[in-house]
Design a protein around this motif. Structure first.
Motif, PDB file in Angstrom:
ATOM      1  N   ASN A  39       0.777  -1.136   0.019  1.00  0.00           N
ATOM      2  CA  ASN A  39      -0.035   0.040   0.021  1.00  0.00           C
ATOM      3  C   ASN A  39       1.135   1.212  -0.048  1.00  0.00           C
ATOM      4  OD1 ASN A  39      -2.549  -1.300   0.354  1.00  0.00           O
ATOM      5  ND2 ASN A  39      -1.812  -2.033   2.041  1.00  0.00           N
ATOM      6  N   ASN A  40       0.463   2.338  -0.694  1.00  0.00           N
ATOM      7  CA  ASN A  40       1.116   3.580  -0.642  1.00  0.00           C
ATOM      8  C   ASN A  40       0.772   4.475   0.576  1.00  0.00           C
ATOM      9  OD1 ASN A  40       2.466   3.178  -3.150  1.00  0.00           O
ATOM     10  ND2 ASN A  40       0.492   3.911  -4.139  1.00  0.00           N
ATOM     11  N   LYS A  46       5.069   7.099  -0.526  1.00  0.00           N
ATOM     12  CA  LYS A  46       5.593   5.681  -1.064  1.00  0.00           C
ATOM     13  C   LYS A  46       5.135   4.475  -0.600  1.00  0.00           C
ATOM     14  CE  LYS A  46      10.153   8.577  -0.733  1.00  0.00           C
ATOM     15  NZ  LYS A  46      11.504   8.695  -0.080  1.00  0.00           N
ATOM     16  N   PRO A  47       5.650   3.564  -1.031  1.00  0.00           N
ATOM     17  CA  PRO A  47       4.990   2.095  -0.827  1.00  0.00           C
ATOM     18  C   PRO A  47       5.463   1.681   0.349  1.00  0.00           C
ATOM     19  CG  PRO A  47       6.085   2.064  -3.132  1.00  0.00           C
ATOM     20  CD  PRO A  47       6.253   3.264  -2.224  1.00  0.00           C
ATOM     21  N   PHE A  52       8.359  -2.822   6.581  1.00  0.00           N
ATOM     22  CA  PHE A  52       7.660  -1.651   7.488  1.00  0.00           C
ATOM     23  C   PHE A  52       6.567  -2.330   7.857  1.00  0.00           C
ATOM     24  CE2 PHE A  52      10.712   0.281   4.463  1.00  0.00           C
ATOM     25  CZ  PHE A  52      11.458   1.154   4.863  1.00  0.00           C
ATOM     26  N   LYS A  53       6.121  -1.458   8.984  1.00  0.00           N
ATOM     27  CA  LYS A  53       4.569  -1.813   9.556  1.00  0.00           C
ATOM     28  C   LYS A  53       3.812  -0.890   8.934  1.00  0.00           C
ATOM     29  CE  LYS A  53       4.459  -2.447  14.077  1.00  0.00           C
ATOM     30  NZ  LYS A  53       4.324  -2.422  15.625  1.00  0.00           N
ATOM     31  N   ASP A  54       2.577  -1.338   8.580  1.00  0.00           N
ATOM     32  CA  ASP A  54       1.458  -0.846   7.875  1.00  0.00           C
ATOM     33  C   ASP A  54       0.475  -0.393   8.692  1.00  0.00           C
ATOM     34  OD1 ASP A  54      -0.847  -0.084   6.244  1.00  0.00           O
ATOM     35  OD2 ASP A  54      -0.092  -1.490   4.529  1.00  0.00           O
ATOM     36  N   LEU A  55       0.306   0.841   9.077  1.00  0.00           N
ATOM     37  CA  LEU A  55      -0.851   1.105  10.071  1.00  0.00           C
ATOM     38  C   LEU A  55      -2.039   1.636   9.073  1.00  0.00           C
ATOM     39  CD1 LEU A  55       1.222   3.194  12.749  1.00  0.00           C
ATOM     40  CD2 LEU A  55       0.529   0.797  12.597  1.00  0.00           C
ATOM     41  N   SER A  56      -3.120   1.206   9.380  1.00  0.00           N
ATOM     42  CA  SER A  56      -4.367   1.646   8.529  1.00  0.00           C
ATOM     43  C   SER A  56      -5.310   2.219   9.237  1.00  0.00           C
ATOM     44  CB  SER A  56      -4.917   0.208   7.647  1.00  0.00           C
ATOM     45  OG  SER A  56      -5.158  -0.572   8.602  1.00  0.00           O
ATOM     46  N   TYR A  57      -6.341   2.837   8.769  1.00  0.00           N
ATOM     47  CA  TYR A  57      -7.616   3.473   9.235  1.00  0.00           C
ATOM     48  C   TYR A  57      -8.411   3.870   8.153  1.00  0.00           C
ATOM     49  CZ  TYR A  57     -10.467   7.200  11.360  1.00  0.00           C
ATOM     50  OH  TYR A  57     -11.591   7.788  11.973  1.00  0.00           O
TER      51      TYR A  57
END
Length: 280
Positions: A39-40, A46-47, A52-57
């Motif tokens: 995900n960007n 950036k991707p 890396f840890k991907d934090l989503s909301y």
């Protein structure tokens, strides 16, 4: 001797001894995984690679280091935050910019804390209190008066009228009779005990009566039909020698012609028109 093959599912590069990522049971080299699935970041664009840890909301994604308040730039990782116009804000910045102010203490109501709202104003839960006893009202019923609020017991002690019949406080509605307050359900006919609120009634010796009870108990009776003559609502009647008639009942006993406004004769208890009287 056979050579073991373990290739990237997409580019077919051999993965033996290399780092890879499994997705739906298929192995991908890091480069292919980042290109195909990463995900960007909403902040740096950036991707967000597998390292890396991907934090989503709400279907939006951030690097852990990019997940910060849009106003003060403090990290929001594992901290409460609020969203406004697609921006993420720490609770302090959000409160300063957008949160409502308490009507009582004038301080900001922090997002996520419980607040009370009434007629377009907001209060901290502990600030929304009874004007008289100062106890927080919370979810209990209350009564507003002159921009203040009162719990029901305090309002009844300080302001409410008390019913002439049951002596309890009248908090809504009510009936006034002879300058005395009554609950609607307590204002009853003295005779039949039915509610009089919203109905026509009359009184006798300062006691209220429905029209039926008053007629049955006190109204004069028509000498002809023996029914009550209420005299209410402009009803007309004829009176003669302590006898009364409805206007429509005051007729010649022989020919039944109406005697209202005409001369008449009497024969014992009968009333007669002049023509029938002369024939006696």
């Amino acid at each position: 001797m056979a050579t073991e093959h373990f290739d990237c599912y997409y580019c077919k590069e051999n993965l033996l001894g290399s780092k890879y990522v499994l997705r739906e049971d298929n192995p991908y080299c890091v480069k292919c995984y980042n290109t195909l699935f990463a995900n960007n970041c909403e902040d740096c664009k950036k991707p967000i690679g597998c390292d890396f840890k991907d934090l989503s909301y709400k279907d939006r994604h951030w690097h852990e280091g990019c997940f910060k308040c849009a106003k003060c730039a403090r990290s929001l990782v594992e901290k409460p935050f609020a969203a406004k116009d697609e921006l993420l804000l720490c609770t302090e910045c959000y409160s300063n910019e957008y949160s409502s102010k308490c009507f009582q203490c004038k301080k900001t109501i922090i997002p996520g804390t419980r607040k009370m709202e009434f007629k377009g104003n907001s209060w901290h839960e502990t600030c929304f209190s009874c004007k008289r006893c100062r106890q927080p009202i919370g979810t209990k019923p209350f009564i507003p008066k002159d921009n203040d609020s009162y719990c029901v017991p305090c309002f009844e002690k300080q302001f409410a009228y008390h019913c002439t019949s049951c002596k309890k406080a009248i908090t809504t509605g009510g009936v006034t009779y002879h300058d005395q307050p009554w609950h609607k359900e307590c204002f009853l006919c003295t005779g039949c005990k039915k509610q009089l609120s919203g109905k026509r009634f009359t009184s006798r010796d300062e006691f209220p009566y429905c029209l039926d009870c008053f007629s049955n108990l006190y109204a004069k009776k028509c000498f002809n039909c023996t029914k009550a003559i209420s005299g209410l609502g402009g009803a007309k009647y004829i009176s003669f020698e302590e006898r009364q008639w409805h206007s429509e009942c005051f007729n010649c006993m022989k020919c039944s012609i109406s005697l209202v406004g005409r001369g008449f004769l009497t024969q014992r208890d009968d009333i007669l028109c002049p023509e029938c009287g002369r024939g006696i």
